[in-house]
Design a protein around this motif. Structure first.
Motif, short mmCIF file in Angstrom:
data_model
loop_
_atom_site.label_atom_id
_atom_site.label_comp_id
_atom_site.label_asym_id
_atom_site.label_seq_id
_atom_site.Cartn_x
_atom_site.Cartn_y
_atom_site.Cartn_z
N GLN A 194 0.85 -1.18 0.00
CA GLN A 194 0.00 0.00 0.00
C GLN A 194 0.89 1.24 0.00
O GLN A 194 1.39 1.65 1.04
CB GLN A 194 -0.88 0.00 1.26
N ASP A 228 4.76 12.71 -7.59
CA ASP A 228 4.88 14.15 -7.79
C ASP A 228 3.55 14.81 -8.17
O ASP A 228 3.51 15.99 -8.53
CB ASP A 228 5.96 14.47 -8.82
N TYR A 229 2.48 14.05 -8.14
CA TYR A 229 1.17 14.62 -8.46
C TYR A 229 0.14 13.89 -7.63
O TYR A 229 0.18 12.66 -7.52
CB TYR A 229 0.88 14.46 -9.96
N LEU A 249 -4.10 13.69 -6.24
CA LEU A 249 -5.48 14.04 -6.56
C LEU A 249 -6.39 13.53 -5.46
O LEU A 249 -6.09 12.56 -4.77
CB LEU A 249 -5.92 13.40 -7.88
N SER A 295 0.68 9.94 -8.00
CA SER A 295 1.24 9.38 -9.24
C SER A 295 2.67 9.82 -9.48
O SER A 295 3.10 10.88 -9.04
CB SER A 295 0.38 9.77 -10.44
N ALA A 296 3.37 8.93 -10.15
CA ALA A 296 4.70 9.24 -10.69
C ALA A 296 4.69 8.58 -12.07
O ALA A 296 4.19 9.12 -13.01
CB ALA A 296 5.79 8.69 -9.79
N ILE A 297 5.17 7.35 -12.13
CA ILE A 297 5.04 6.58 -13.37
C ILE A 297 3.65 5.95 -13.45
O ILE A 297 3.06 5.84 -14.52
CB ILE A 297 6.11 5.48 -13.42
N ASP A 298 3.15 5.52 -12.31
CA ASP A 298 1.81 4.95 -12.22
C ASP A 298 1.01 5.71 -11.18
O ASP A 298 1.58 6.43 -10.36
CB ASP A 298 1.88 3.47 -11.81
N MET A 299 -0.28 5.52 -11.21
CA MET A 299 -1.12 6.16 -10.22
C MET A 299 -1.55 5.12 -9.19
O MET A 299 -1.91 3.99 -9.55
CB MET A 299 -2.35 6.78 -10.88
N ARG A 300 -1.50 5.50 -7.94
CA ARG A 300 -1.91 4.62 -6.86
C ARG A 300 -3.01 5.31 -6.05
O ARG A 300 -2.94 6.51 -5.81
CB ARG A 300 -0.72 4.31 -5.93
N PHE A 301 -3.98 4.49 -5.63
CA PHE A 301 -5.11 5.03 -4.89
C PHE A 301 -5.11 4.53 -3.46
O PHE A 301 -4.73 3.38 -3.19
CB PHE A 301 -6.43 4.59 -5.54
N GLY A 302 -5.58 5.38 -2.55
CA GLY A 302 -5.85 4.94 -1.20
C GLY A 302 -7.18 4.20 -1.13
O GLY A 302 -7.94 4.15 -2.11
#
Lengths: 109, 114
Positions: A2, A31-32, A34, A93-100
């Motif tokens: 996680q 680095d981003y 949402l 996100s960096a290379i991929d986006m991860r969600f909580g």
């Protein structure tokens, strides 16, 4: 693993008060960031974002704060309204986006 | 403007059955995605596509296949359903950037494999 964690599954606040939703991340390459809001039986909808070059972004009643040294971001909703009751997801996100996993906010009239 | 639509809304499958989850967007977005959300977990990316004819694996691709023959459609195929695939599936799309842009989500498909 996680990489994005929302440690509070639920939050209840009174109408008119401030809601603070928290999110922690482990990957320093993110680095981003949402925030998405999700109502029952609907898909998530975008709420607000922030780039890692900033530490704050405001949009009306919604403000996102980013603390890079602590790898922590938070969403402030002021004043909270009953229509804000929903599940809130943070994403990074960096290379991929991860969600909580999401925090269920209930705003009581 | 319908945005992102998904069918069916809910489906029960027996172990070993196959099915296709449909996803269509009318926003002329280049990027499309399939996510799954398990209880108490965040959305996990299954597959994504950067345009017609181009697809790539996400974080959890095993047990799934996708195709992208048109800009609008991005179906997700389960060939041999397993109980571990019980989940809520979300399709999403974005215009030009996979990780630095808002994604627009469909309402989800709830799948139960028994």
């Amino acid at each position: 693993d996680q990489q994005v964690k929302q440690n509070s599954p639920s939050l209840s606040v009174q109408e008119g008060r401030i809601s603070i939703l928290n999110c922690d991340y482990t990957n320093s390459m993110f680095d981003y960031f949402l925030w998405y809001k999700k109502y029952p039986a609907e898909g998530p909808t975008f709420l607000i974002s922030i780039s890692s070059i900033k530490d704050k972004n405001e949009d009306g009643r919604f403000t996102v704060f980013l603390n890079k040294s602590a790898k922590h971001l938070s969403l402030h909703i002021v004043p909270s309204q009953p229509g804000d009751s929903a599940v809130y997801f943070c994403a990074a996100s960096a290379i991929d986006m991860r969600f909580g996993a999401g925090t269920r906010l209930t705003v009581k009239p | 403007n319908a945005g992102v639509t998904q069918t069916p809304k809910f489906r029960i499958l027996k172990i070993g059955q196959s099915m296709t989850l449909q996803c269509t967007q009318d926003m002329n977005h280049n990027y499309m995605y399939w996510y799954r959300q398990d209880p108490g977990m965040g959305l996990k990316l299954i597959y994504y596509s950067v345009g017609a004819g181009i697809t790539d694996k996400g974080e959890v691709p095993n047990g799934y296949n996708v195709s992208r023959s048109t800009t609008e459609d991005f179906p997700l195929r389960l060939e041999l359903a397993a109980p571990s695939q019980t989940s809520v599936y979300f399709c999403a799309s974005s215009y030009s950037n996979r990780v630095k842009e808002t994604q627009y989500f469909g309402p989800g498909t709830r799948l139960l494999v028994l």
